[in-house]
Design an enzyme around this catalytic site. Structure first.
Site: not given
Ligand code: AMP
Length: 143
Positions: A105, A107
């Protein structure tokens, strides 16, 4: 040590399968975008390919080629929707680099002059706030 294999029990895989809800703002045949539930700034959005990979390191090049135009589309719309001065794009690969969800993903984070980012993946946002941010972003995407 090699990185672990893709595990489809991760939370984004569940969102992609419709098993848990998300505030979606965009979807096409290859990519979905939805609001981050722990935004580092208002409008923080995640752009997620439907194809399975842990992160950038094991993704197919053609998946990446379809992902980046959507990242750009969301970034441009988010800049308008949130009256941002700039947009931060972040992408983490493996836990030591900050990755917490192991499905690729990107951001997209609206930024305002002089405003620091909140902590990464901490502090759940209110659902109504996320819904109103999603509505704003969808409206900007529709223009
Ligand atoms: P990363 O650390 O790059 O893997 O980012 C994962 C992101 O997913 C973080 O910014 C979290 O806040 C976000 N996140 C975790 N669970 C969910 C969810 N159920 N829906 C949307 N975002 C999420």
């Amino acid at each position: 040590m090699p990185d672990a294999a893709y595990d489809n029990g991760n939370i984004f895989s569940k969102i992609l399968r419709g098993e848990i809800p998300a505030h979606k703002v965009y979807e096409d045949s290859d990519v979905v975008a939805f609001m981050d539930v722990m935004p580092q700034a208002p409008g923080h959005t995640l752009v997620v390919p439907k194809a399975a990979s842990r992160n950038l390191l094991d993704a197919d090049a053609d998946v990446l080629a379809r992902l980046l135009p959507v990242v750009q589309k969301i970034a441009i719309a988010a800049k308008t929707a949130f009256g941002a001065d700039g947009i931060t794009i972040m992408q983490f690969n493996e836990a030591p680099a900050g990755q917490t969800v192991f499905h690729l993903h990107v951001h997209v984070i609206p930024r305002h002059e002089g405003v620091a980012l909140k902590s990464h993946a901490r502090g759940m946002e209110n659902g109504d706030v996320l819904a109103s941010h999603a509505a704003k972003l969808k409206a900007a995407l529709a223009v």
